[in-house]
Design an enzyme around this catalytic site. Sequence first.
Site, PDB file in Angstrom:
ATOM      1  N   GLY A 227      48.578 -16.513 -18.939  1.00 35.57           N
ATOM      2  CA  GLY A 227      48.322 -16.664 -20.363  1.00 35.57           C
ATOM      3  C   GLY A 227      48.854 -17.987 -20.864  1.00 35.57           C
ATOM      4  O   GLY A 227      48.957 -18.962 -20.113  1.00 35.57           O
ATOM      5  N   SER A 228      49.234 -18.027 -22.125  1.00 39.66           N
ATOM      6  CA  SER A 228      49.645 -19.287 -22.741  1.00 39.66           C
ATOM      7  C   SER A 228      51.031 -19.710 -22.278  1.00 39.66           C
ATOM      8  O   SER A 228      51.868 -18.888 -21.887  1.00 39.66           O
ATOM      9  CB  SER A 228      49.646 -19.142 -24.263  1.00 39.66           C
ATOM     10  OG  SER A 228      50.712 -18.311 -24.692  1.00 39.66           O
ATOM     11  N   VAL A 231      53.978 -18.113 -24.488  1.00 39.50           N
ATOM     12  CA  VAL A 231      54.329 -16.737 -24.131  1.00 39.50           C
ATOM     13  C   VAL A 231      54.986 -16.698 -22.750  1.00 39.50           C
ATOM     14  O   VAL A 231      55.945 -15.954 -22.525  1.00 39.50           O
ATOM     15  CB  VAL A 231      53.091 -15.828 -24.182  1.00 39.50           C
ATOM     16  CG1 VAL A 231      53.421 -14.424 -23.682  1.00 39.50           C
ATOM     17  CG2 VAL A 231      52.531 -15.759 -25.595  1.00 39.50           C
ATOM     18  N   GLY A 232      54.474 -17.505 -21.833  1.00 42.13           N
ATOM     19  CA  GLY A 232      55.055 -17.555 -20.497  1.00 42.13           C
ATOM     20  C   GLY A 232      56.525 -17.939 -20.516  1.00 42.13           C
ATOM     21  O   GLY A 232      57.346 -17.335 -19.804  1.00 42.13           O
ATOM     22  N   GLU A 249      51.270 -18.092 -14.645  1.00 36.81           N
ATOM     23  CA  GLU A 249      50.177 -19.070 -14.665  1.00 36.81           C
ATOM     24  C   GLU A 249      49.859 -19.337 -16.128  1.00 36.81           C
ATOM     25  O   GLU A 249      49.478 -18.424 -16.857  1.00 36.81           O
ATOM     26  CB  GLU A 249      48.949 -18.547 -13.910  1.00 36.81           C
ATOM     27  CG  GLU A 249      49.135 -18.464 -12.409  1.00 36.81           C
ATOM     28  CD  GLU A 249      49.381 -19.814 -11.753  1.00 36.81           C
ATOM     29  OE1 GLU A 249      48.968 -20.851 -12.330  1.00 36.81           O
ATOM     30  OE2 GLU A 249      49.984 -19.833 -10.674  1.00 36.81           O
ATOM     31  N   CYS A 283      41.413 -21.975 -17.337  1.00 34.07           N
ATOM     32  CA  CYS A 283      42.612 -22.811 -17.208  1.00 34.07           C
ATOM     33  C   CYS A 283      42.368 -23.968 -16.252  1.00 34.07           C
ATOM     34  O   CYS A 283      43.090 -24.972 -16.293  1.00 34.07           O
ATOM     35  CB  CYS A 283      43.797 -21.972 -16.750  1.00 34.07           C
ATOM     36  SG  CYS A 283      43.537 -21.082 -15.214  1.00 34.07           S
TER      37      CYS A 283
END
Length: 479
Positions: A227-228, A231-232, A249, A283
């Site tokens: 995800g973003s 957030v990661g 990722e 991505c």
Amino acid sequence: MKLPVFRNYINGRWVNGSTTGLDENPSELDSPVGEYARGSAADTVEAIEAASAAFADWSLSSIQRRADILQTVGNELLARQDEIGLLLAREEGKTLPEAVAEVGRAGQIFRFYAGEALRIGGEQLASVRPGVSVEVSREPVGVVGIITPWNFPIAIPAWKIAPALAYGNTVVFKPAELVPGCAWVLADILHRAGIPAGVFNMVMGSGRLVGQNLVQHPEVAAISFTGSAGVGRQILDSASKRGAKVQLEMGGKNPLVVLNDADLDIAVQAAVNGSYFSTGQRCTASSRLIIEQGVYEPFLARLQQRLAALRVDNATQPGCDIGPVVDEKQLATNLDYLRIAEAEGARRLFGGELVSRASRGHYLQPALLTGTPQMRIAREEVFGPVAVAMPAESFEHALQLANDTEFGLCAGICTHSLRHASEFKRRSRSGMVMVNLPTAGVDYHVPFGGRRASSYGSREQGHHAIEFYTTVKTAYTAP
């Protein structure tokens, strides 16, 4: 017509949520796909506890049993490619051929890990002490929390869930709320394939309720997230504090370099595929086009001609090249970035306009801009059908521009020079490199991942996935 309801799957049972959400169709906003159960914090804890209770038996189960279940799942995905692909295209907006291909990839992933379940190796070594033997083996880590994005709603869950189960872990899966139908289908196939109660669980819902509980719960041994970047980083900060394994990722700002000696037909096709197919919502999309000055103008002229020939339409329509943007929020983000780019001095060469079609949807023309390396459009991930072109004075300048990013997922180069291709592969600061190919498009049996802000932890996919989903044990034995 009554909409189907996609329910959560906890401890071998289908479970309603505390509330329901609407599964929209970005190609046909007036024809939603269905409704889905939104799980609560209590649902998430119940799923984690079920996975924890099931771990002991599953981790010691026959590798043949695991292989058979994964093989059954893979076979059904492949047999139902067209049917599930249509669902995927409807709820995510990916064109039907792309959606069908993604389901096929998910099927191949499950079949690959069916084989991996039978190939869990180890080592036997001699000790420095006479008469003592040493065994090095791999064991599952425990309960794995899996959090996936909306852009590959069946392939990314497959490449996380399949290895987790193959190596003997139990799973709690939180899919993105925009794509509950694909998640439900995968859970249903696993259920009917004979997965034991508690070994696989799925809870749909918000990141605040479901995702946060997964990340913070002490019985979740590992978290795999795609995800973003924002957030990661939050997940890494929270989960690592309690000692959980973390795999992230988090996107990219991938370059495609076009040198003076490139075949322009190949280069244009690589740019169109990498930058704009899947509506640019990958991505691995090549959102930065770095073109050596000798072919800068002819390349851009050919690229604009190709973009003008692309058809933006309902994802399920024959002949559609680019489907809609996934939802209203992402569409607004794309348009904001286009406005910001032009305010910073970027020049729009093509597209970027909203378009109307027979069905009401989030339709946006693919956009091509020219700009400079310091503009936000050249540094931040847009996640839409938007690319910025920049000139390079030489190969060295192009390489420097390609590496001038906080991300490092994928990079591409179009050239006939073996020397330049070899140098680019060696010196590119990315996890994956493509030569005369689109940056988007990877095989299911090889490692996937990047460097720097793109990725954290060990690689996904292929045999290398064993590094994340297992831990190493060393045992000594004396007679």
